[in-house]
Design a protein around this motif. Sequence first.
Motif, PDB file in Angstrom:
ATOM      1  N   GLN A  17      10.636  -3.374  -7.266  1.00  0.00           N
ATOM      2  CA  GLN A  17      11.255  -2.825  -5.839  1.00  0.00           C
ATOM      3  C   GLN A  17       9.642  -1.756  -6.066  1.00  0.00           C
ATOM      4  N   THR A  18       9.623  -1.463  -6.676  1.00  0.00           N
ATOM      5  CA  THR A  18       8.550  -0.062  -7.249  1.00  0.00           C
ATOM      6  C   THR A  18       7.344  -0.552  -6.697  1.00  0.00           C
ATOM      7  N   ALA A  19       6.743  -1.181  -7.246  1.00  0.00           N
ATOM      8  CA  ALA A  19       5.640  -1.946  -6.768  1.00  0.00           C
ATOM      9  C   ALA A  19       5.805  -2.205  -4.899  1.00  0.00           C
ATOM     10  N   VAL A  20       6.996  -2.379  -4.600  1.00  0.00           N
ATOM     11  CA  VAL A  20       6.740  -2.603  -3.014  1.00  0.00           C
ATOM     12  C   VAL A  20       7.347  -0.731  -2.382  1.00  0.00           C
ATOM     13  N   ASN A  21       7.858  -0.327  -2.774  1.00  0.00           N
ATOM     14  CA  ASN A  21       7.543   1.108  -2.835  1.00  0.00           C
ATOM     15  C   ASN A  21       6.042   1.806  -2.506  1.00  0.00           C
ATOM     16  N   LYS A  22       5.569   1.621  -4.014  1.00  0.00           N
ATOM     17  CA  LYS A  22       4.237   2.135  -3.890  1.00  0.00           C
ATOM     18  C   LYS A  22       3.446   1.424  -2.223  1.00  0.00           C
ATOM     19  N   SER A  26       1.829   3.564   0.723  1.00  0.00           N
ATOM     20  CA  SER A  26       0.280   4.049   0.714  1.00  0.00           C
ATOM     21  C   SER A  26      -0.252   3.484   2.025  1.00  0.00           C
ATOM     22  N   ARG A  27       0.544   2.783   2.683  1.00  0.00           N
ATOM     23  CA  ARG A  27       0.336   2.231   4.411  1.00  0.00           C
ATOM     24  C   ARG A  27       1.108   3.746   5.318  1.00  0.00           C
ATOM     25  N   TYR A  28       1.809   4.175   4.861  1.00  0.00           N
ATOM     26  CA  TYR A  28       2.705   5.563   5.092  1.00  0.00           C
ATOM     27  C   TYR A  28       1.202   6.729   5.013  1.00  0.00           C
ATOM     28  N   ALA A  62      10.874   6.086   7.099  1.00  0.00           N
ATOM     29  CA  ALA A  62      12.124   6.104   7.110  1.00  0.00           C
ATOM     30  C   ALA A  62      13.453   5.647   6.133  1.00  0.00           C
ATOM     31  N   LYS A  63      13.122   4.823   7.446  1.00  0.00           N
ATOM     32  CA  LYS A  63      14.636   3.709   7.336  1.00  0.00           C
ATOM     33  C   LYS A  63      15.040   3.381   6.004  1.00  0.00           C
ATOM     34  N   THR A  64      13.918   2.453   5.395  1.00  0.00           N
ATOM     35  CA  THR A  64      14.168   2.630   4.135  1.00  0.00           C
ATOM     36  C   THR A  64      13.577   2.889   2.526  1.00  0.00           C
TER      37      THR A  64
END
Length: 86
Positions: A17-22, A26-28, A62-64
């Motif tokens: 999940q940390t990898a997904v959040n990073k 990054s896209r943001y 924001a949703k996530t």
Amino acid sequence: MANTKSAIKRIRRISKQTAVNKARKSRYKNALKKMNSLIEAKKKSEALKFLPKLNSELMKIAKTGIVKKQNASRNVSRFTKKIASI
């Protein structure tokens, strides 16, 4: 170190999940940087075209729960004002 089976599974899940959040963060950040560069270059038409994409990206983040909804809304509002003032 985790010594129960469930704790070991949680560690595995958290690392994924940390990898997904990073990746999402990054896209943001890249979307914000792109909009800032368009505004600095005074490319109003391109900035207006990119605004809905930026809004979409910010609301997904924001949703996530990566950033708060208020934070995303504030960024959209500020960019809209900056575009209008070009």
